[in-house]
Design a protein around this motif. Structure first.
Motif, short mmCIF file in Angstrom:
data_model
loop_
_atom_site.label_atom_id
_atom_site.label_comp_id
_atom_site.label_asym_id
_atom_site.label_seq_id
_atom_site.Cartn_x
_atom_site.Cartn_y
_atom_site.Cartn_z
N PHE A 37 48.12 33.16 32.73
CA PHE A 37 47.13 33.25 33.21
C PHE A 37 46.87 32.32 34.45
N ASN A 187 37.06 33.30 30.67
CA ASN A 187 36.24 34.40 30.38
C ASN A 187 35.23 34.11 29.50
N VAL A 225 36.80 34.28 37.15
CA VAL A 225 38.38 34.38 37.29
C VAL A 225 38.59 35.74 37.20
N ASP A 226 39.48 36.04 38.05
CA ASP A 226 39.78 37.45 37.74
C ASP A 226 41.38 37.68 38.50
N ARG A 227 42.33 38.19 37.50
CA ARG A 227 43.45 38.92 37.73
C ARG A 227 44.19 39.19 36.60
N ILE A 228 44.57 40.59 36.65
CA ILE A 228 45.14 40.98 35.34
C ILE A 228 46.74 40.40 35.26
N LYS A 291 31.75 41.01 36.34
CA LYS A 291 33.17 40.91 35.73
C LYS A 291 33.49 41.05 34.41
N LEU A 295 34.72 44.91 33.95
CA LEU A 295 36.13 44.66 33.62
C LEU A 295 36.21 44.42 32.26
N ASN A 296 35.99 43.43 31.73
CA ASN A 296 36.33 42.81 30.39
C ASN A 296 35.79 44.08 29.44
N HIS A 299 37.84 47.00 29.32
CA HIS A 299 39.11 46.56 28.67
C HIS A 299 39.13 46.79 27.00
N HIS A 365 50.04 46.47 30.45
CA HIS A 365 49.26 45.44 29.56
C HIS A 365 49.01 45.94 28.23
N GLN A 369 47.28 43.15 23.08
CA GLN A 369 46.98 41.77 23.54
C GLN A 369 45.62 41.81 23.90
N ILE A 370 45.00 42.68 24.47
CA ILE A 370 43.65 42.83 24.80
C ILE A 370 42.59 42.56 23.50
N LYS A 377 35.12 37.98 21.79
CA LYS A 377 35.11 38.46 23.13
C LYS A 377 33.99 39.48 23.07
N ARG A 381 31.19 40.58 26.43
CA ARG A 381 31.65 41.54 26.96
C ARG A 381 30.70 42.97 26.73
#
Ligand code: CS2
Length: 490
Positions: A37, A187, A225-228, A291, A295-296, A299, A365, A369-370, A377, A381
């Motif tokens: 990351f 995150n 921060v954000d980018r897959i 985010k 997003l998370n 996810h 992805h 992993q997630i 998390k 989330r």
């Protein structure tokens, strides 16, 4: 042939590579947790900055846990490829902001000495949620954590992230130097505040004067921060080798989308990242909320339900209309209702864009992993949205389904009776609770929700939450996850 400074000229013509002079880079940033990351996100911003504006901002990578990334990057002089994948398209670019001589776990003094080097102006971090050694429900440093206990007694040879940082700051103070900015890029909500709290609490344990010095001299900006960036596989490396005609052990893969919002609160110099797309703001909270929850949160929902349904990757899950519909309802009716959005922001567009990003078939992805580290998390989330919903609209159905799927996942056995490789600092505790309930969904939910480190003290008495989670868990056990999702959202 291996990618390194002396082989750059063998790259196929037209391969994008550092246009700046890497020999003049100086170690201005020490980054702890130099995983995929970081290399596709903050190091990318610094690389872009160097390419467009020059200067000497180099990053020294700290790989203090395994040394694996250090061993991949040092023989490559810090060079690696960033492959941006957009469905079936790929763009390869060689990144140069990392300078060689990464910090490994075997020489703690090197890391401490670097932190006490005047040239280092920023210590940034991506050490994942558990790296903060805090209690996710309260944010306090976990003083029972074995590494924290060890580090408090052995600050000259630390093992934990807070231990390293406090040891570095101590030496810096002793040398009479200005402090560095501590920049958390994990995150976590209010990640800078979380970091500040654990660092100050740790410092209080060893030296209260040091704690006071840190409080007065060091800043801890919050960031979003954000980018897959999925984990790189051996197949990816073979694919790249065929393209480049050389081996790159440190390559990373990311999506085209990237975002970095940073609280403008630096106590020492920094690269002008805003010139290359970062957003420097007074308050990151709204960006972070949006985010983490949209997003998370999605996810994690898709990872647990998807994994249990037999899907390996998020894009496979997003090829299923029922899962897309579930995700959409979750965003519109539950998580989306409780996010504060930045002024003038088109939230509908953002949500659609997220679903398109999840569907990117070039990323592969893994749901597994997630699904990792769920205990760390879930609070930010899903449970924060849950609490807000319980205090207001009370739309919590899909949040409860996500929690039920996570419990089913944490039980450690999948729907075909195979073991799940659950990676989570609380894996054993969760597994034991599930085993003891012997398939009784009601018992399982009530005992798991009783784990205060994750659920705090309030959620166990929320009947609507408990009943609905039991309902979903029963359905998952009776019909399977795929049928449950299809029947309800198909
Ligand atoms: C993911 C994140 O692994 C996970 O838990 O949800 O890493 C996600 O891909 C990033 O936060 C995207 O910015």
């Amino acid at each position: 042939m291996r990618l390194r400074s002396t082989t750059l000229h063998h790259l196929p013509e037209g391969t994008a590579q550092p246009s700046y002079n890497r020999d003049t880079l100086k170690p201005g940033i020490l980054h702890l947790g130099v995983g995929a990351f970081h290399r596709a996100h903050q190091a990318y911003f610094t690389d872009r900055y160097l390419a467009e504006f020059g200067g000497d901002w180099g990053i020294v990578g700290g790989d203090l846990r395994s040394g694996r990334v250090r061993d991949q990057l040092d023989p490559q002089d810090g060079l690696y490829s960033l492959v941006i994948r957009d469905n079936d398209q790929a763009h390869i670019q060689i990144m140069g902001a990392l300078i060689a001589e990464l910090v490994g776990p075997d020489d703690p003094h090197y890391a401490i000495d670097l932190m006490a080097d005047e040239q280092i102006k920023i210590v940034s971090l991506t050490v994942t949620e558990k790296g903060y050694c805090h209690d996710p429900a309260t944010g306090n440093l976990n003083l029972e954590h074995p590494e924290i206990q060890y580090d408090i007694a052995n600050l000259h040879t630390p093992k934990s992230t807070p231990g390293f940082i406090v040891a570095g700051l101590k030496k810096r103070k002793e040398k009479g130097l200005k402090s560095f900015t501590l920049l958390s890029c994990d995150n976590l909500p209010n990640n800078g505040d979380v970091l500040q709290k654990v660092i100050l609490q740790f410092a209080e344990q060893v030296d209260s004067e040091l704690a006071a010095w840190i409080r007065e001299n060091t800043t801890f900006p919050c960031t979003m921060v954000d980018r897959i960036v999925p984990a790189t596989t051996e197949d990816d490396k073979a694919w790249l080798e065929a393209k480049l005609g050389m081996r790159d052990e440190a390559m990373v893969i990311g999506e085209p989308f990237i975002q970095w919002v940073i609280e403008d609160k630096f106590c020492n110099d920094r690269p002008a990242w805003e010139k290359v797309g970062a957003l420097l703001v007074d308050d990151v909270t709204v960006y972070e909320h949006m985010k983490l929850r949209l997003l998370n949160g999605s996810h994690s929902l898709l990872a647990y339900t998807g994994y249990l349904s037999g899907f390996n990757t998020i894009n496979e899950v997003m090829a299923q209309p029922a899962f897309v519909n579930m995700c959409k309802i979750f965003m519109d009716r539950e998580a989306g209702l409780v996010v504060e959005e930045p002024a003038g922001f088109d939230i509908q567009h953002y949500k659609q864009q997220l679903r398109d990003r999840f569907a990117n078939s070039g990323l592969k992805h893994r749901t597994w992993q997630i699904a990792m580290d769920g205990s760390q998390k879930l609070p930010q989330r899903l449970l924060s949205s849950l609490r807000d919903q319980l205090g207001g609209e009370k739309q919590i159905d899909i949040i409860c389904l996500a929690v039920a799927a996570w419990i089913r996942y944490a039980s450690g056995i999948d729907e075909s009776g195979e073991a799940i490789d659950v990676r989570d600092p609380l894996a054993n505790q969760l597994r034991e609770i599930c085993d003891a309930a012997k398939g009784d969904a009601k018992q399982m939910v009530s005992d798991i929700v009783g784990v205060e480190k994750i659920f705090g003290t309030d959620l166990k008495s929320e009947t609507q939450f408990i009943e609905r989670t039991v309902y979903w868990l029963q359905s998952i056990y009776a019909k399977g996850t795929l049928a449950t999702v299809q029947e309800n959202f198909g």
